[in-house]
Design a protein around this motif. Structure first.
Motif, PDB file in Angstrom:
ATOM      1  N   ASN A 188      -6.051  -4.668   4.041  1.00 42.51           N
ATOM      2  CA  ASN A 188      -5.000  -5.129   4.939  1.00 42.51           C
ATOM      3  C   ASN A 188      -5.516  -5.566   6.299  1.00 42.51           C
ATOM      4  N   THR A 189      -6.807  -5.455   6.559  1.00 41.73           N
ATOM      5  CA  THR A 189      -7.339  -5.853   7.851  1.00 41.73           C
ATOM      6  C   THR A 189      -7.652  -7.335   7.898  1.00 41.73           C
ATOM      7  N   MET A 190      -7.492  -8.024   6.774  1.00 43.14           N
ATOM      8  CA  MET A 190      -7.750  -9.452   6.748  1.00 43.14           C
ATOM      9  C   MET A 190      -6.666 -10.189   7.513  1.00 43.14           C
ATOM     10  N   SER A 191      -7.015 -11.358   8.023  1.00 46.05           N
ATOM     11  CA  SER A 191      -6.070 -12.119   8.824  1.00 46.05           C
ATOM     12  C   SER A 191      -4.874 -12.539   8.003  1.00 46.05           C
ATOM     13  N   ASP A 192      -3.719 -12.637   8.680  1.00 45.20           N
ATOM     14  CA  ASP A 192      -2.498 -13.055   8.013  1.00 45.20           C
ATOM     15  C   ASP A 192      -2.516 -14.555   7.743  1.00 45.20           C
ATOM     16  N   MET A 193      -1.631 -14.968   6.878  1.00 46.40           N
ATOM     17  CA  MET A 193      -1.543 -16.391   6.544  1.00 46.40           C
ATOM     18  C   MET A 193      -0.086 -16.801   6.503  1.00 46.40           C
ATOM     19  N   THR A 194       0.179 -17.991   6.946  1.00 49.18           N
ATOM     20  CA  THR A 194       1.553 -18.475   6.941  1.00 49.18           C
ATOM     21  C   THR A 194       2.121 -18.445   5.531  1.00 49.18           C
ATOM     22  N   GLU A 227       3.557   5.362  -6.028  1.00 49.98           N
ATOM     23  CA  GLU A 227       3.888   6.235  -4.902  1.00 49.98           C
ATOM     24  C   GLU A 227       2.657   6.827  -4.224  1.00 49.98           C
ATOM     25  N   ARG A 228       1.500   6.675  -4.819  1.00 47.90           N
ATOM     26  CA  ARG A 228       0.279   7.139  -4.181  1.00 47.90           C
ATOM     27  C   ARG A 228       0.018   6.319  -2.920  1.00 47.90           C
ATOM     28  N   ALA A 229      -0.408   6.979  -1.864  1.00 52.92           N
ATOM     29  CA  ALA A 229      -0.509   6.351  -0.543  1.00 52.92           C
ATOM     30  C   ALA A 229      -1.481   5.184  -0.511  1.00 52.92           C
ATOM     31  N   PHE A 230      -2.546   5.244  -1.307  1.00 52.49           N
ATOM     32  CA  PHE A 230      -3.574   4.204  -1.202  1.00 52.49           C
ATOM     33  C   PHE A 230      -3.223   2.937  -1.986  1.00 52.49           C
ATOM     34  N   VAL A 231      -2.164   2.977  -2.780  1.00 52.43           N
ATOM     35  CA  VAL A 231      -1.780   1.813  -3.565  1.00 52.43           C
ATOM     36  C   VAL A 231      -0.995   0.838  -2.692  1.00 52.43           C
ATOM     37  N   ASN A 232      -1.545  -0.362  -2.504  1.00 50.66           N
ATOM     38  CA  ASN A 232      -0.898  -1.395  -1.707  1.00 50.66           C
ATOM     39  C   ASN A 232      -0.648  -2.631  -2.555  1.00 50.66           C
ATOM     40  N   LEU A 233       0.448  -3.309  -2.288  1.00 49.38           N
ATOM     41  CA  LEU A 233       0.738  -4.581  -2.932  1.00 49.38           C
ATOM     42  C   LEU A 233       0.179  -5.667  -2.022  1.00 49.38           C
ATOM     43  N   TYR A 234      -1.093  -5.941  -2.188  1.00 50.52           N
ATOM     44  CA  TYR A 234      -1.863  -6.688  -1.198  1.00 50.52           C
ATOM     45  C   TYR A 234      -1.748  -8.199  -1.341  1.00 50.52           C
ATOM     46  N   THR A 235      -1.400  -8.871  -0.242  1.00 52.14           N
ATOM     47  CA  THR A 235      -1.413 -10.336  -0.173  1.00 52.14           C
ATOM     48  C   THR A 235      -2.241 -10.838   1.001  1.00 52.14           C
ATOM     49  N   GLY A 236      -2.577  -9.958   1.944  1.00 51.06           N
ATOM     50  CA  GLY A 236      -3.280 -10.367   3.143  1.00 51.06           C
ATOM     51  C   GLY A 236      -2.403 -10.355   4.375  1.00 51.06           C
ATOM     52  N   ASN A 237      -1.107 -10.211   4.191  1.00 52.74           N
ATOM     53  CA  ASN A 237      -0.161 -10.116   5.301  1.00 52.74           C
ATOM     54  C   ASN A 237       0.257  -8.653   5.413  1.00 52.74           C
ATOM     55  N   ALA A 238      -0.341  -7.941   6.376  1.00 58.75           N
ATOM     56  CA  ALA A 238      -0.155  -6.496   6.458  1.00 58.75           C
ATOM     57  C   ALA A 238       1.312  -6.109   6.633  1.00 58.75           C
ATOM     58  N   GLN A 239       2.019  -6.842   7.465  1.00 61.56           N
ATOM     59  CA  GLN A 239       3.414  -6.499   7.730  1.00 61.56           C
ATOM     60  C   GLN A 239       4.273  -6.685   6.476  1.00 61.56           C
ATOM     61  N   ASP A 264       3.192  -6.819   3.365  1.00 54.98           N
ATOM     62  CA  ASP A 264       2.738  -5.906   2.318  1.00 54.98           C
ATOM     63  C   ASP A 264       3.393  -4.539   2.452  1.00 54.98           C
ATOM     64  N   GLY A 265       3.497  -4.058   3.686  1.00 52.10           N
ATOM     65  CA  GLY A 265       4.142  -2.769   3.919  1.00 52.10           C
ATOM     66  C   GLY A 265       5.614  -2.814   3.568  1.00 52.10           C
ATOM     67  N   ALA A 266       6.284  -3.908   3.941  1.00 54.09           N
ATOM     68  CA  ALA A 266       7.708  -4.046   3.628  1.00 54.09           C
ATOM     69  C   ALA A 266       7.930  -4.137   2.123  1.00 54.09           C
ATOM     70  N   THR A 267       7.026  -4.825   1.414  1.00 57.37           N
ATOM     71  CA  THR A 267       7.137  -4.945  -0.035  1.00 57.37           C
ATOM     72  C   THR A 267       6.980  -3.595  -0.709  1.00 57.37           C
ATOM     73  N   LYS A 268       6.008  -2.800  -0.265  1.00 53.94           N
ATOM     74  CA  LYS A 268       5.802  -1.465  -0.833  1.00 53.94           C
ATOM     75  C   LYS A 268       7.021  -0.577  -0.574  1.00 53.94           C
ATOM     76  N   ASP A 269       7.569  -0.631   0.641  1.00 54.00           N
ATOM     77  CA  ASP A 269       8.751   0.171   0.977  1.00 54.00           C
ATOM     78  C   ASP A 269       9.934  -0.206   0.089  1.00 54.00           C
ATOM     79  N   LEU A 270      10.121  -1.499  -0.131  1.00 51.69           N
ATOM     80  CA  LEU A 270      11.237  -1.958  -0.956  1.00 51.69           C
ATOM     81  C   LEU A 270      11.067  -1.512  -2.402  1.00 51.69           C
ATOM     82  N   LEU A 271       9.832  -1.550  -2.899  1.00 55.38           N
ATOM     83  CA  LEU A 271       9.566  -1.089  -4.264  1.00 55.38           C
ATOM     84  C   LEU A 271       9.861   0.402  -4.398  1.00 55.38           C
TER      85      LEU A 271
END
Length: 380
Positions: free
Chosen positions: A88-94, A254-266, A268-275
């Motif tokens: 998630n530290t990678m730069s965001d993309m439009t 539900e494990r903390a380290f599992v992320n739905l990663y796209t490169g957009n940290a904000q 990605d977090g919202a997507t995980k919360d919604l799931l």
């Protein structure tokens, strides 16, 4: 339609209320997130059963290319460690702009991007696959219902199907479940065909919309001599199977380290919360299908039956390569893999129970491809 479903303790009315007010609004919002909008698929695989050029003459059956630059960086970056916080530290993309035309897909990826997608396979578990796996480029999942040409007419036997259903009821539970799942999948496809039907193909813009007459022809009790009701009930049964799979796989996500990663940290977090919200609602449903009654006999016989079940479904997935309409083929592959992923989850209960809390598991893994297919398929 009302009533109790066969092979489970659940009624249609309860499912309708639960889905319409609790699940579907969240699933719809979830599948609009970038992580779930891109699906890797090979639309050029030859039909393994009969000669077919794979082309449809109707322009609306085609797919439009999406520039590589519009694909989220995390999806095409080749960062195969998709669960790490470092990702998630990678730069965001439009974000990708809304596609103005239906079913825009990307068919112009570079060799570098194709190699990046191949990296995902390093973490794919090779066991218990229920579908033929595609190895090709990602597509931008159409935001709207796909729009194929007039669909095939439903089968009409001389005995109005009663002979088939009498034969079906005499089978063991596992084989009844298989046929009902395929019937439910077919019903789902037919309903979407009727909801977005080619009403008029003129020189100007084609007219699409609901075709009530076609829906009645396929599902009305009188028109189908009672078979339409069975088809719709099988769709509800399919819903319960995939709902149960989501219930079972919740601990995996539900494990903390599992992320739905796209490169957009904000996002990605919202997507995980919604799931996680979806999983929370699913837990409140009181009438889940009990898959423990399947393959519960003698160990050797159960293992043989399970493998037969898997191979039959895998063969069904190969039929999708024989569909001429590109959009139909895309959605058919997605929904078939979604159901295959659900079955994989239900048959991996012991592996899921042994998942380590802070590290990836070698016993059970889901690829991004399977995750996208599972949630999008359930949303259909």
């Amino acid at each position: 339609m009302t009533g109790v479903l066969d092979d489970c303790f659940c009624d249609v009315e309860s499912i309708d209320v639960f889905n319409n007010f609790k699940i579907y609004p969240r699933i719809k919002k979830l599948t609009e997130k970038d992580y779930f909008r891109y699906y890797r698929v090979n639309l050029r695989r030859p039909c393994p059963f009969w000669p077919d050029d794979g082309h449809c003459a109707i322009k609306d059956c085609h797919v439009e290319p999406c520039p590589e630059s519009k694909i989220p960086v995390g999806i095409k970056s080749g960062n195969y460690n998709k669960y790490s916080q470092a990702a998630n530290t990678m730069s965001d993309m439009t974000e990708c702009e809304q596609a103005k035309e239906l079913g825009a897909i990307n068919s112009t990826l570079s060799n570098q991007s194709k190699e990046a997608f191949a990296d995902w396979a390093r973490h794919d578990d090779a066991q218990d696959h229920f579908c033929e796996l595609d190895e090709s480029v990602p597509v931008d999942r159409p935001r709207s219902v796909y729009r194929p040409l007039n669909p095939l007419a439903p089968s009409r036997g001389d005995d109005d199907g009663e002979g088939f259903y009498k034969w079906l009821e005499g089978l063991c539970l596992e084989k009844r479940v298989f046929y009902r799942l395929i019937s439910g999948l077919h019903s789902s496809i037919n309903i979407h065909l009727c909801a977005e039907y080619l009403l008029n193909e003129g020189w100007g813009r084609s007219v699409w919309g609901p075709n009530v007459q076609e829906f009645r022809r396929r599902f009305d009790t009188a028109e189908t001599k009672g078979e339409g009701t069975r088809r719709l009930k099988n769709l509800y049964f399919l819903y319960l199977i995939e709902l149960r799979a989501l219930y079972k796989v919740a601990p995996y996500f539900e494990r903390a380290f599992v992320n739905l990663y796209t490169g957009n940290a904000q996002e990605d977090g919202a997507t995980k919360d919604l799931l996680l919200q979806v999983f929370s609602e699913i837990r409140t449903f009181p009438m889940h299908f009990d898959e423990k009654s399947m393959f519960a006999g003698h160990k050797i016989e159960a293992k043989t039956l399970k493998e037969e079940f898997r191979l039959h479904f895998k063969n069904i997935s190969r039929i999708m390569d024989c569909v001429g309409c590109s959009k139909c083929r895309l959605w058919g592959k997605l929904q078939t893999q979604g159901l295959g992923t659900a079955l994989k989850i239900l048959f991996s209960e012991k592996e899921i129970q042994k998942l380590p809390e802070h590290s990836p598991s070698k016993g059970f893994q889901l690829t991004r491809q399977e995750i996208v297919a599972l949630l999008n398929g359930f949303g259909r």
